[in-house]
Write a protein that holds these residues in place. Structure first.
Motif, PDB file in Angstrom:
ATOM      1  N   THR A  14      38.821  58.191  38.087  1.00  0.00           N
ATOM      2  CA  THR A  14      39.096  58.290  39.426  1.00  0.00           C
ATOM      3  C   THR A  14      38.584  57.135  40.340  1.00  0.00           C
ATOM      4  OG1 THR A  14      38.813  60.769  39.239  1.00  0.00           O
ATOM      5  CG2 THR A  14      38.318  59.832  41.237  1.00  0.00           C
ATOM      6  N   THR A  15      37.559  56.553  40.095  1.00  0.00           N
ATOM      7  CA  THR A  15      37.009  55.507  40.570  1.00  0.00           C
ATOM      8  C   THR A  15      37.857  54.177  40.262  1.00  0.00           C
ATOM      9  OG1 THR A  15      34.657  56.114  40.418  1.00  0.00           O
ATOM     10  CG2 THR A  15      34.964  53.639  41.006  1.00  0.00           C
ATOM     11  N   ALA A  16      38.321  53.858  39.160  1.00  0.00           N
ATOM     12  CA  ALA A  16      39.355  52.852  38.822  1.00  0.00           C
ATOM     13  C   ALA A  16      40.654  53.000  39.525  1.00  0.00           C
ATOM     14  CB  ALA A  16      39.521  52.668  37.349  1.00  0.00           C
ATOM     15  N   ASP A  17      41.103  54.140  39.653  1.00  0.00           N
ATOM     16  CA  ASP A  17      42.429  54.337  40.267  1.00  0.00           C
ATOM     17  C   ASP A  17      42.171  54.089  41.645  1.00  0.00           C
ATOM     18  OD1 ASP A  17      45.094  55.165  40.689  1.00  0.00           O
ATOM     19  OD2 ASP A  17      44.387  56.924  41.321  1.00  0.00           O
ATOM     20  N   ALA A  74      46.135  46.316  49.441  1.00  0.00           N
ATOM     21  CA  ALA A  74      45.802  45.181  50.509  1.00  0.00           C
ATOM     22  C   ALA A  74      46.557  44.075  50.294  1.00  0.00           C
ATOM     23  CB  ALA A  74      44.304  44.968  50.336  1.00  0.00           C
ATOM     24  N   VAL A  75      46.701  43.819  49.050  1.00  0.00           N
ATOM     25  CA  VAL A  75      47.420  42.426  48.715  1.00  0.00           C
ATOM     26  C   VAL A  75      48.890  42.760  48.609  1.00  0.00           C
ATOM     27  CG1 VAL A  75      48.339  41.008  46.570  1.00  0.00           C
ATOM     28  CG2 VAL A  75      45.973  41.944  46.716  1.00  0.00           C
ATOM     29  N   GLU A  76      49.560  43.803  48.759  1.00  0.00           N
ATOM     30  CA  GLU A  76      50.883  44.232  48.977  1.00  0.00           C
ATOM     31  C   GLU A  76      51.069  44.278  50.408  1.00  0.00           C
ATOM     32  OE1 GLU A  76      53.696  44.819  46.435  1.00  0.00           O
ATOM     33  OE2 GLU A  76      52.030  43.575  45.258  1.00  0.00           O
ATOM     34  N   GLY A  77      50.199  44.351  51.388  1.00  0.00           N
ATOM     35  CA  GLY A  77      50.444  44.575  52.738  1.00  0.00           C
ATOM     36  C   GLY A  77      50.967  45.882  53.137  1.00  0.00           C
ATOM     37  N   LEU A  78      50.592  46.835  52.544  1.00  0.00           N
ATOM     38  CA  LEU A  78      51.108  48.133  52.616  1.00  0.00           C
ATOM     39  C   LEU A  78      50.003  49.080  53.491  1.00  0.00           C
ATOM     40  CD1 LEU A  78      52.590  48.686  49.302  1.00  0.00           C
ATOM     41  CD2 LEU A  78      53.766  48.491  51.275  1.00  0.00           C
ATOM     42  N   LEU A  79      48.935  48.319  53.784  1.00  0.00           N
ATOM     43  CA  LEU A  79      47.898  49.514  54.426  1.00  0.00           C
ATOM     44  C   LEU A  79      48.086  49.645  56.152  1.00  0.00           C
ATOM     45  CD1 LEU A  79      44.475  48.387  52.849  1.00  0.00           C
ATOM     46  CD2 LEU A  79      45.690  50.464  52.371  1.00  0.00           C
ATOM     47  N   GLY A  94      41.108  50.138  42.351  1.00  0.00           N
ATOM     48  CA  GLY A  94      42.546  49.337  42.042  1.00  0.00           C
ATOM     49  C   GLY A  94      43.685  49.457  42.848  1.00  0.00           C
ATOM     50  N   MET A  95      43.970  50.718  43.338  1.00  0.00           N
ATOM     51  CA  MET A  95      44.932  50.749  44.427  1.00  0.00           C
ATOM     52  C   MET A  95      44.779  50.470  45.775  1.00  0.00           C
ATOM     53  SD  MET A  95      48.074  51.872  45.162  1.00  0.00           S
ATOM     54  CE  MET A  95      48.340  52.443  43.525  1.00  0.00           C
ATOM     55  N   ARG A  96      43.128  50.395  45.821  1.00  0.00           N
ATOM     56  CA  ARG A  96      42.963  49.798  47.399  1.00  0.00           C
ATOM     57  C   ARG A  96      43.168  48.387  47.341  1.00  0.00           C
ATOM     58  NH1 ARG A  96      38.728  51.690  50.834  1.00  0.00           N
ATOM     59  NH2 ARG A  96      38.154  53.165  49.237  1.00  0.00           N
ATOM     60  N   ALA A  97      42.854  47.817  46.511  1.00  0.00           N
ATOM     61  CA  ALA A  97      43.093  46.290  46.475  1.00  0.00           C
ATOM     62  C   ALA A  97      44.476  45.911  46.192  1.00  0.00           C
ATOM     63  CB  ALA A  97      42.394  45.765  45.086  1.00  0.00           C
ATOM     64  N   HIS A  98      45.283  46.824  45.399  1.00  0.00           N
ATOM     65  CA  HIS A  98      46.879  46.533  45.345  1.00  0.00           C
ATOM     66  C   HIS A  98      47.533  46.727  46.732  1.00  0.00           C
ATOM     67  CE1 HIS A  98      50.695  46.430  43.611  1.00  0.00           C
ATOM     68  NE2 HIS A  98      50.791  47.780  43.823  1.00  0.00           N
ATOM     69  N   ALA A 105      46.020  56.280  52.888  1.00  0.00           N
ATOM     70  CA  ALA A 105      46.882  55.933  51.703  1.00  0.00           C
ATOM     71  C   ALA A 105      46.609  56.115  50.232  1.00  0.00           C
ATOM     72  CB  ALA A 105      46.826  54.246  51.942  1.00  0.00           C
ATOM     73  N   LEU A 106      45.347  56.263  49.966  1.00  0.00           N
ATOM     74  CA  LEU A 106      44.767  56.591  48.878  1.00  0.00           C
ATOM     75  C   LEU A 106      44.986  57.968  48.512  1.00  0.00           C
ATOM     76  CD1 LEU A 106      41.496  54.406  48.728  1.00  0.00           C
ATOM     77  CD2 LEU A 106      43.372  54.178  47.214  1.00  0.00           C
TER      78      LEU A 106
END
Length: 243
Positions: free
Chosen positions: A18-21, A30-35, A24-28, A44-45
């Motif tokens: 749960t924590t890793a997901d 942000a990098v993808e510019g989807l927030l 990991g998704m929070r960082a992903h 989003a999460l």
């Protein structure tokens, strides 16, 4: 009855999925510019988690394959008609961030060490063998298990009795000599109990018992409680912790 083997779930039992997901998704995102399309990261999460749960249920029910559920998660989340290659590429980028956040729960290694000489150990997961063997190897656990079985290859998933009986057969042990430890009170807890195993629910998050039919399932809040539990006869004449 003597418990000779402990069979483990992986995600949110040994590994803090749960924590890793989430991280990991929070960082992903942000990098993808989807927030920017959401009120905040939590919205989003939450949407990603809801879509994941829905598509994972379809996979567990045998409606779609393992790779298909991953691609559908991406397409629904992005609301885009992506090709398989495009969906796979997006998911691989997420996996990079997700794997960077992998960790074991702190009670895992002490519990495995405490039971290493007295019990055999195996894994039964509703994921795929490729995914879980890679995860266990990365986390330094793979060599601790003599059997690793996963739903994608078995063709049957928890809570179906066939999944639990398959791992007992692989261990060459009857179900009543096997304990199963998992984090979900229905999929793991009730499923294992109804298949005849000593069912142990590791309840790390809720702190309170939940109903799981009439199954007898032992609830623990930390794996530090497990060694004493599997060394004792706890099933017959003992009350259910559910209800």
């Amino acid at each position: 009855m003597t418990i000779r083997a402990v069979v483990w779930d992986v995600d949110d039992t040994l590994f803090d999925y749960t924590t890793a997901d989430r991280e990991g998704m929070r960082a992903h995102l942000a990098v993808e510019g989807l927030l920017a399309g959401y009120d905040g990261p939590e919205q989003a999460l939450t949407r990603w988690r809801e879509i994941t749960d829905q598509q994972w249920a379809r996979f567990s029910a045998g409606e779609v394959g393992f790779e298909e559920q991953r691609r559908d998660r991406v397409r629904i989340f992005l609301d885009a008609d992506l090709t398989d290659a495009e969906a796979d590429a997006w998911f691989r980028r997420y996996i990079g961030h997700y794997e960077a956040a992998w960790s074991l729960f702190p009670d895992v290694l002490p519990a495995l060490e405490a039971l290493s000489a007295s019990h055999r150990h195996a894994v039964l997961s509703n994921s795929s063998l490729t995914v879980q063997e890679h995860k266990l190897r990365t986390l330094g656990l793979l060599d601790r298990f003599e059997v690793v079985l996963c739903a994608a290859e078995l063709g049957v998933s928890k809570p179906e009795a066939g999944a639990f009986l398959a791992v007992c057969e692989a261990l060459r042990l009857p179900p009543h000599e096997v304990a199963y430890v998992g984090d979900h009170p229905e999929i793991d807890g009730r499923g294992a109990a109804e298949a005849g195993l000593l069912s142990v629910w590791i309840d790390r998050r809720t702190g309170s018992a939940q109903a799981a039919g009439e199954a007898v399932c032992r609830r623990i809040s930390t794996l530090a409680e497990l060694p004493a539990l599997v060394r004792a006869d706890t099933r017959f004449g003992a009350p259910s912790t559910f209800g």
